[in-house]
Design a protein around this motif. Sequence first.
Motif, mmCIF file in Angstrom:
data_model
loop_
_atom_site.group_PDB
_atom_site.id
_atom_site.type_symbol
_atom_site.label_atom_id
_atom_site.label_comp_id
_atom_site.label_asym_id
_atom_site.label_seq_id
_atom_site.Cartn_x
_atom_site.Cartn_y
_atom_site.Cartn_z
ATOM 1 N N GLN A 8 0.393 -1.209 -0.111
ATOM 2 C CA GLN A 8 0.149 -0.009 -0.074
ATOM 3 C C GLN A 8 1.264 1.226 0.014
ATOM 4 O OE1 GLN A 8 -3.768 0.546 -0.010
ATOM 5 N NE2 GLN A 8 -3.221 -1.713 -0.057
ATOM 6 N N ALA A 9 0.598 2.496 -0.405
ATOM 7 C CA ALA A 9 0.664 3.444 -0.574
ATOM 8 C C ALA A 9 1.116 4.158 0.793
ATOM 9 C CB ALA A 9 0.792 4.660 -1.974
ATOM 10 N N THR A 10 2.430 4.168 1.034
ATOM 11 C CA THR A 10 3.252 5.424 2.332
ATOM 12 C C THR A 10 2.554 6.934 1.570
ATOM 13 O OG1 THR A 10 4.881 5.710 2.038
ATOM 14 C CG2 THR A 10 4.538 3.921 2.931
ATOM 15 N N ARG A 11 1.541 7.852 2.894
ATOM 16 C CA ARG A 11 0.844 8.645 3.050
ATOM 17 C C ARG A 11 0.942 9.814 4.001
ATOM 18 N NH1 ARG A 11 -2.842 10.574 -0.676
ATOM 19 N NH2 ARG A 11 -3.029 8.731 -2.180
ATOM 20 N N GLU A 12 1.638 10.556 4.113
ATOM 21 C CA GLU A 12 1.486 11.386 5.171
ATOM 22 C C GLU A 12 -0.082 12.271 4.799
ATOM 23 O OE1 GLU A 12 3.597 16.554 5.704
ATOM 24 O OE2 GLU A 12 3.692 15.393 4.015
ATOM 25 N N PHE A 13 -0.256 12.159 6.883
ATOM 26 C CA PHE A 13 -1.959 12.261 6.579
ATOM 27 C C PHE A 13 -1.959 13.519 7.140
ATOM 28 C CE2 PHE A 13 -5.522 13.587 9.787
ATOM 29 C CZ PHE A 13 -6.484 13.355 8.832
ATOM 30 N N LYS A 14 -2.737 14.536 6.601
ATOM 31 C CA LYS A 14 -2.991 15.600 6.367
ATOM 32 C C LYS A 14 -4.667 16.010 6.326
ATOM 33 C CE LYS A 14 -0.279 19.119 4.178
ATOM 34 N NZ LYS A 14 0.968 19.712 3.358
ATOM 35 N N LEU A 15 -5.220 16.767 6.766
ATOM 36 C CA LEU A 15 -6.489 17.196 6.156
ATOM 37 C C LEU A 15 -6.714 18.670 5.213
ATOM 38 C CD1 LEU A 15 -8.782 15.876 7.674
ATOM 39 C CD2 LEU A 15 -9.128 17.663 9.574
ATOM 40 N N VAL A 16 -7.313 18.420 4.537
ATOM 41 C CA VAL A 16 -7.585 19.897 3.517
ATOM 42 C C VAL A 16 -8.164 20.776 4.681
ATOM 43 C CG1 VAL A 16 -8.757 20.278 1.606
ATOM 44 C CG2 VAL A 16 -8.021 18.907 1.699
ATOM 45 N N PRO A 17 -7.836 22.075 4.765
ATOM 46 C CA PRO A 17 -8.517 22.806 4.949
ATOM 47 C C PRO A 17 -9.491 22.973 4.542
ATOM 48 C CG PRO A 17 -6.223 23.842 4.231
ATOM 49 C CD PRO A 17 -6.847 22.546 4.003
ATOM 50 N N ALA A 18 -10.671 23.779 5.989
ATOM 51 C CA ALA A 18 -11.437 24.502 5.386
ATOM 52 C C ALA A 18 -11.537 25.734 4.016
ATOM 53 C CB ALA A 18 -12.389 24.846 6.646
ATOM 54 N N GLY A 19 -12.798 25.517 2.942
ATOM 55 C CA GLY A 19 -12.777 26.587 3.116
ATOM 56 C C GLY A 19 -12.482 25.849 1.590
ATOM 57 N N THR A 20 -12.886 27.026 0.007
ATOM 58 C CA THR A 20 -13.466 26.678 -1.657
ATOM 59 C C THR A 20 -11.926 26.568 -2.414
ATOM 60 O OG1 THR A 20 -15.554 27.220 -0.825
ATOM 61 C CG2 THR A 20 -14.731 27.584 -3.164
ATOM 62 N N TYR A 21 -12.029 25.686 -2.994
ATOM 63 C CA TYR A 21 -10.640 25.548 -3.838
ATOM 64 C C TYR A 21 -10.684 24.590 -5.587
ATOM 65 C CZ TYR A 21 -9.033 25.210 1.101
ATOM 66 O OH TYR A 21 -8.232 25.477 2.159
ATOM 67 N N THR A 22 -10.447 24.816 -6.594
ATOM 68 C CA THR A 22 -10.408 24.567 -7.617
ATOM 69 C C THR A 22 -10.066 23.055 -7.475
ATOM 70 O OG1 THR A 22 -9.987 26.132 -8.398
ATOM 71 C CG2 THR A 22 -8.987 24.501 -9.966
ATOM 72 N N ALA A 23 -10.923 22.391 -7.592
ATOM 73 C CA ALA A 23 -10.626 20.396 -7.770
ATOM 74 C C ALA A 23 -11.189 20.388 -8.824
ATOM 75 C CB ALA A 23 -11.248 20.215 -6.419
ATOM 76 N N ARG A 24 -10.189 18.622 -8.917
ATOM 77 C CA ARG A 24 -10.753 17.868 -10.005
ATOM 78 C C ARG A 24 -11.161 16.493 -9.393
ATOM 79 N NH1 ARG A 24 -8.942 13.910 -14.220
ATOM 80 N NH2 ARG A 24 -7.237 13.114 -12.249
ATOM 81 N N CYS A 25 -12.566 16.158 -10.044
ATOM 82 C CA CYS A 25 -13.519 14.599 -9.743
ATOM 83 C C CYS A 25 -12.101 13.568 -10.305
ATOM 84 C CB CYS A 25 -14.233 14.823 -10.494
ATOM 85 S SG CYS A 25 -15.365 13.102 -9.533
ATOM 86 N N TYR A 26 -11.387 12.860 -9.418
ATOM 87 C CA TYR A 26 -10.485 11.611 -10.264
ATOM 88 C C TYR A 26 -10.881 10.367 -9.833
ATOM 89 C CZ TYR A 26 -8.614 10.287 -5.957
ATOM 90 O OH TYR A 26 -7.904 9.727 -4.253
ATOM 91 N N GLN A 27 -11.540 9.733 -9.107
ATOM 92 C CA GLN A 27 -12.468 9.037 -8.783
ATOM 93 C C GLN A 27 -14.068 9.124 -7.946
ATOM 94 O OE1 GLN A 27 -9.938 6.198 -5.863
ATOM 95 N NE2 GLN A 27 -10.819 6.895 -4.298
ATOM 96 N N MET A 28 -14.312 7.504 -8.443
ATOM 97 C CA MET A 28 -15.525 7.056 -8.306
ATOM 98 C C MET A 28 -16.092 5.924 -7.848
ATOM 99 S SD MET A 28 -19.154 8.150 -8.685
ATOM 100 C CE MET A 28 -18.460 9.556 -10.265
#
Length: 208
Positions: A8-28
Amino acid sequence: MGFVAKQQATREFKLVPAGTYTARCYQMIDLGTQVSNGQFGEKKQHKIRISWEVFGEDDDGNSLTVEVNGKQMPMTVDREFTLSMHENATLRAFLGTWRGKAFTDDEAFTFDVSRLVGAYAMVSVAHSESKNGKTYANVTAAAKLPKALSDTKPPGVHADVIFNLDEPDLEVFEALPQWLQEKIQQSPEWQKQWQSPSAKVDLDGCPF
């Protein structure tokens, strides 16, 4: 096709801050029928999980990235929906806001939600705290990109992923986090596919 249990990929955990951002849907991800218990008793609902990668900086000017296997990748946010496009369904209202126009019934009941993968949005994120004190980042809304941002949107980084229980791709499934695999495996759709007598594997000649 052979399948090997990949690390499994090792990933640093960080929480996306509250706010409004440009985003792209990449997973369904099709989660199948899931059981929940609330004040009105037990519910069985077909669920999907939509994920976005977010771009930009937080209020302190820090890039919205996280380290994955030594590489900086856009942070991600997710939201689960009941797979329903009924006139009062949350998913229908959410997608109507995203595209900037309400769905007609004809549009709603013929819309393939997997078409969302690769689509950009302005995604609003809010934080909530669970009873055990854990903080979560929640996608509260998605809106159409303004014209100025649409012309300069950043390229996607995460690979596009679609998992459909009607035609399950096991390579995609095995790349999902373990907890998400287990959630999908609880669904009757998965069990019908892989736990029926015809789907069982004879291990009498197991080579190890």
